[in-house]
Write an enzyme that holds these catalytic residues in place. Sequence first.
Site, mmCIF file in Angstrom:
data_model
loop_
_atom_site.group_PDB
_atom_site.id
_atom_site.type_symbol
_atom_site.label_atom_id
_atom_site.label_comp_id
_atom_site.label_asym_id
_atom_site.label_seq_id
_atom_site.Cartn_x
_atom_site.Cartn_y
_atom_site.Cartn_z
ATOM 1 N N SER A 142 36.654 4.443 14.915
ATOM 2 C CA SER A 142 37.433 4.500 15.817
ATOM 3 C C SER A 142 36.694 4.416 17.361
ATOM 4 O O SER A 142 35.579 4.845 17.462
ATOM 5 C CB SER A 142 38.380 5.605 15.863
ATOM 6 O OG SER A 142 39.330 5.626 17.137
ATOM 7 N N TYR A 156 39.516 14.512 15.681
ATOM 8 C CA TYR A 156 39.274 13.055 15.244
ATOM 9 C C TYR A 156 38.280 12.232 15.671
ATOM 10 O O TYR A 156 37.359 11.693 14.989
ATOM 11 C CB TYR A 156 40.796 12.615 15.673
ATOM 12 C CG TYR A 156 40.834 10.957 15.125
ATOM 13 C CD1 TYR A 156 40.929 10.798 13.743
ATOM 14 C CD2 TYR A 156 40.803 9.922 15.996
ATOM 15 C CE1 TYR A 156 41.159 9.327 13.340
ATOM 16 C CE2 TYR A 156 40.856 8.562 15.625
ATOM 17 C CZ TYR A 156 41.058 8.272 14.181
ATOM 18 O OH TYR A 156 41.299 7.291 13.877
HETATM 19 P P1 NDP Z 1 47.714 4.344 7.704
HETATM 20 O O1 NDP Z 1 48.129 5.880 7.682
HETATM 21 O O2 NDP Z 1 48.584 3.306 8.022
HETATM 22 O O3 NDP Z 1 47.154 4.148 6.335
HETATM 23 C C1 NDP Z 1 46.273 5.121 5.717
HETATM 24 C C2 NDP Z 1 45.731 4.577 4.142
HETATM 25 O O4 NDP Z 1 44.861 5.538 3.885
HETATM 26 C C3 NDP Z 1 46.660 4.596 3.307
HETATM 27 O O5 NDP Z 1 46.479 3.640 2.072
HETATM 28 C C4 NDP Z 1 46.511 5.796 2.373
HETATM 29 O O6 NDP Z 1 47.078 5.864 1.232
HETATM 30 C C5 NDP Z 1 45.293 6.178 2.614
HETATM 31 N N1 NDP Z 1 44.993 7.593 2.526
HETATM 32 C C6 NDP Z 1 45.053 8.667 3.551
HETATM 33 N N2 NDP Z 1 44.633 9.616 3.201
HETATM 34 C C7 NDP Z 1 44.057 9.441 2.060
HETATM 35 C C8 NDP Z 1 43.136 10.495 1.428
HETATM 36 N N3 NDP Z 1 43.013 11.614 1.538
HETATM 37 N N4 NDP Z 1 42.534 9.953 0.381
HETATM 38 C C9 NDP Z 1 42.565 8.402 0.091
HETATM 39 N N5 NDP Z 1 43.368 7.542 0.647
HETATM 40 C C10 NDP Z 1 44.062 8.103 1.905
HETATM 41 O O7 NDP Z 1 46.512 4.443 8.621
HETATM 42 P P2 NDP Z 1 45.714 3.216 9.351
HETATM 43 O O8 NDP Z 1 45.892 2.163 8.409
HETATM 44 O O9 NDP Z 1 46.218 3.326 10.783
HETATM 45 O O10 NDP Z 1 44.271 3.722 9.395
HETATM 46 C C11 NDP Z 1 43.191 3.463 8.651
HETATM 47 C C12 NDP Z 1 41.917 3.802 9.178
HETATM 48 O O11 NDP Z 1 41.695 3.059 10.534
HETATM 49 C C13 NDP Z 1 41.682 5.293 9.389
HETATM 50 O O12 NDP Z 1 40.521 5.701 9.001
HETATM 51 C C14 NDP Z 1 42.060 5.544 10.773
HETATM 52 O O13 NDP Z 1 41.314 6.648 11.232
HETATM 53 C C15 NDP Z 1 41.344 3.951 11.334
HETATM 54 N N6 NDP Z 1 41.896 3.744 12.648
HETATM 55 C C16 NDP Z 1 43.157 3.388 12.831
HETATM 56 C C17 NDP Z 1 43.838 3.159 14.005
HETATM 57 C C18 NDP Z 1 45.197 2.951 14.541
HETATM 58 O O14 NDP Z 1 45.816 2.832 15.549
HETATM 59 N N7 NDP Z 1 46.068 2.834 13.456
HETATM 60 C C19 NDP Z 1 42.862 3.104 15.186
HETATM 61 C C20 NDP Z 1 41.576 3.504 14.882
HETATM 62 C C21 NDP Z 1 41.114 3.451 13.604
HETATM 63 P P3 NDP Z 1 48.480 6.252 0.817
HETATM 64 O O15 NDP Z 1 49.162 5.079 1.098
HETATM 65 O O16 NDP Z 1 48.418 6.956 -0.700
HETATM 66 O O17 NDP Z 1 49.051 7.544 1.716
#
Ligand code: NDP
Length: 247
Positions: A142, A156
């Site tokens: 991030s 975070y």
């Molecule tokens: P979402 O919450 O939309 O999706 C998260 C995904 O990760 C889902 O597929 C979820 O699975 C999975 N997940 C969550 N926790 C776990 C866990 N403990 N073990 C395995 N899988 C897990 O998040 P985003 O798509 O927004 O974020 C994805 C990445 O991008 C993250 O690392 C986040 O920190 C990073 N990011 C996001 C930003 C944003 O603005 N959205 C900005 C910068 C970075 P399930 O569907 O089963 O819950």
Amino acid sequence: MTKPLSGKAALVTGGSRGIGAAIAKRLAADGADVAITYAGNKDAADTTVGALEALGVRSFALQADAAEPDAAADAIHQAAERFGGLDILVHNAGVANFAPLPEDDFANYRRQFAVNVDGVFAGTRAAADHIRDGGRIIVIGSVNAHTMPTPGGAVYGATKAAVAGLVRGWARDLGPRNILVNVIQPGPVDTDLNPADGDFANVLRPLTALGRYARPEEIANLAAFLASDQASYITGAAIDIDGGLAI
Ligand code: NDP
């Protein structure tokens, strides 16, 4: 016509929704077989797998909590076994639980580090046994690794700074095998985690130079580039893709 990633096998953690699902679809559109992991949302994982198979590649979903090192490692082993090896690993699974001091507590600290850092360490360690020479490891970090425009994101941001540090070290460790390791550092991206129509968006959107959130597909474009032959001399890099948030 041969696609850029034809014959490659990929695993995207947290590929059921959001940025991970967009990356999985883009890698599949580029010809890679793509496995995904998810935490608990089997319906979303099955939907993504269906979309990947519709693109003509092999795909399956594995339930694996990134916070559990054995589960994170086992997912890598299973994906490599079923595909007969691994070329591309995308560490995308992550959580963000913003809490300013003094409310923030050690449980929240520990949970964010467990998913965002422990899972990445355990998964990469397992992948080092499987990933073929010339492979790619891409971490979704991030822009908060180095900029924090709001209160509440200390932990975070620290988790994302931690993975950027791991990436630099692993780029050195795995460089002799031509395995390229990079971290993508998004700004605000419209997902369930950070919806563009949420209250937080009204704070973040004006801080970007472009005045808008990214679509997950815009992050996937960069992941696909880093996975491709075009990125052959990029390793150990932390690449912001943030609409100018951190300028
Ligand atoms: P979402 O919450 O939309 O999706 C998260 C995904 O990760 C889902 O597929 C979820 O699975 C999975 N997940 C969550 N926790 C776990 C866990 N403990 N073990 C395995 N899988 C897990 O998040 P985003 O798509 O927004 O974020 C994805 C990445 O991008 C993250 O690392 C986040 O920190 C990073 N990011 C996001 C930003 C944003 O603005 N959205 C900005 C910068 C970075 P399930 O569907 O089963 O819950």
